[in-house]
Scaffold this active site. Sequence first.
Site: not given
Lengths: 137, 387
Positions: B286, B334
């Site tokens: 993450y 993204y």
Amino acid sequence: MTEYAKPIPVPQPESERYWEAARREELWLRSCLDCKQAYFYPRDICPNCHSRNTDWIRSSGKGTIYTFAIVHRAPHPGFGPDAPYITAIVELDDGPRIPTNIVGVDPKPENLDIGMPVQVVFEKITDEITLPKFKLA
Amino acid sequence: MPVMSKLKAISGSAEIVGVAESDRLGKLPNRSALQLHAEAADNALADAGIPMSDVDGFLTAGYSTYDVAEYLGIEPRFTDSTIVGGSSFVIHIAHAMAAIQAGYCEVALITHGQSGRSDRARAAMNRGLPAAQYEAPYGILGPPVSYSMAARRYMHEYGEDRTRQALAEIAVSTRKWANMNEMAYMHDETMSFDDYHNSRWISWPFHLFDCCLVTDAGAAIVVTTPERAKNARKGGVKVLGVGEGHDHSMISQMQDLTLPFGRHTGPQALEMAGITHSDLDLTMIYDSFTYTVLVTLESLGFCGPGEGPDFVADQRTAPGGDFPLNTNGGGLSYTHPGMYGIFTVIEAVRQLRGETGERQIKNRNLAMAHGTGGNLSSTGTVILSRD
């Protein structure tokens, strides 16, 4: 005088004395009578040894900068006029660390460093709430 | 403490058979967050070849499961709204496996949906929380402020210049992966080191390009039994190891700003899976911020404390490097709707299946997906296997 536009603390039952003390321009901490450690933030149970045998102590208000940041993009509209402003975590000489602002210094990286000694100052924001902040000592 | 013998006994006892995003990601002002949940759920179940009516376990975060399940028209017999920030959906994988193993359900659906960019009804902070009393009044509000304070501490302990270089390496390498992912918000935008260093300050020491995107996105995952996985449209990816937990909520309560909870969940997940770091073909971490990646690599044990800058040097984590990391382009480039963790798992599954086209990694047997939530507060780790 424009209205105070930043988030204002709402004292809770376990923190009323903390905010009451701040109003008198004093910084008070909770301290454990069993493990003898002071802690922040105020609650009746010690987060270190989980004892409920706890008390209040008055802090010296002295400490050092544990870390800091210089906030350029205000995360809340109320802080827009302040940006850039300095947020910090101060390690009090009494032990605990406290989140705060460093005030009274031009918010540039070269003016601040981790480990610098600081001293509590008080900023009254409403009749009920006074915020403990810190300045370079 | 977690009982390793019991964890090892259920290693591989659940499989991921469906993964999907919402139809589109990015700026979606005409989609509500619940619509994004529903699109992603429908897409993930189609990916699995399992009808919605077979779902008997439901997990989500941000909403209560009953709100989203009602919207979808399902009546789960296992329900879990565990919400510990962006790691929640990684943790849900573990909970789904435990529920399947214990017999609560057979087909668990995990959904995510957030309109981080376009939300028309953002919730206010609960004013009774300590954060509302002790941090928010100082403008210690939101992840960029808290994570940048943690990063400044890291710089103090391990050197400012080499930390800065590491953050730049991570931002640039992640962008290169995004340039290979058509779903990525930054697919068409390249980033040079100069671009990184010249981007504006958000919360010093963070530049804009140290910070994740703010997007609208949905995602979903279907987890089931090995028996049902055999008949799934694309087969299953096994869940070999899991770990979850947290050690604080507010950044000012974090004991060591350079050592997040992955120090527990990474080693646990690896041991449960019976593998070591060097067995992994892909690592998905993450990346709420560049610093999150740096400090997480260390906490998970890929390198020692303070060694992260050397570990990521010379674009080692970029396409063509020997440590593929965040191959979807990450939260940095993204998509990042607010709680991004589920997307680490989706990319890992797609890479293991061999369906990621231009950015496909060569060896594709074992992957780690790792989520972080709150203010470096919670972590969830899963180890996934193709076989």
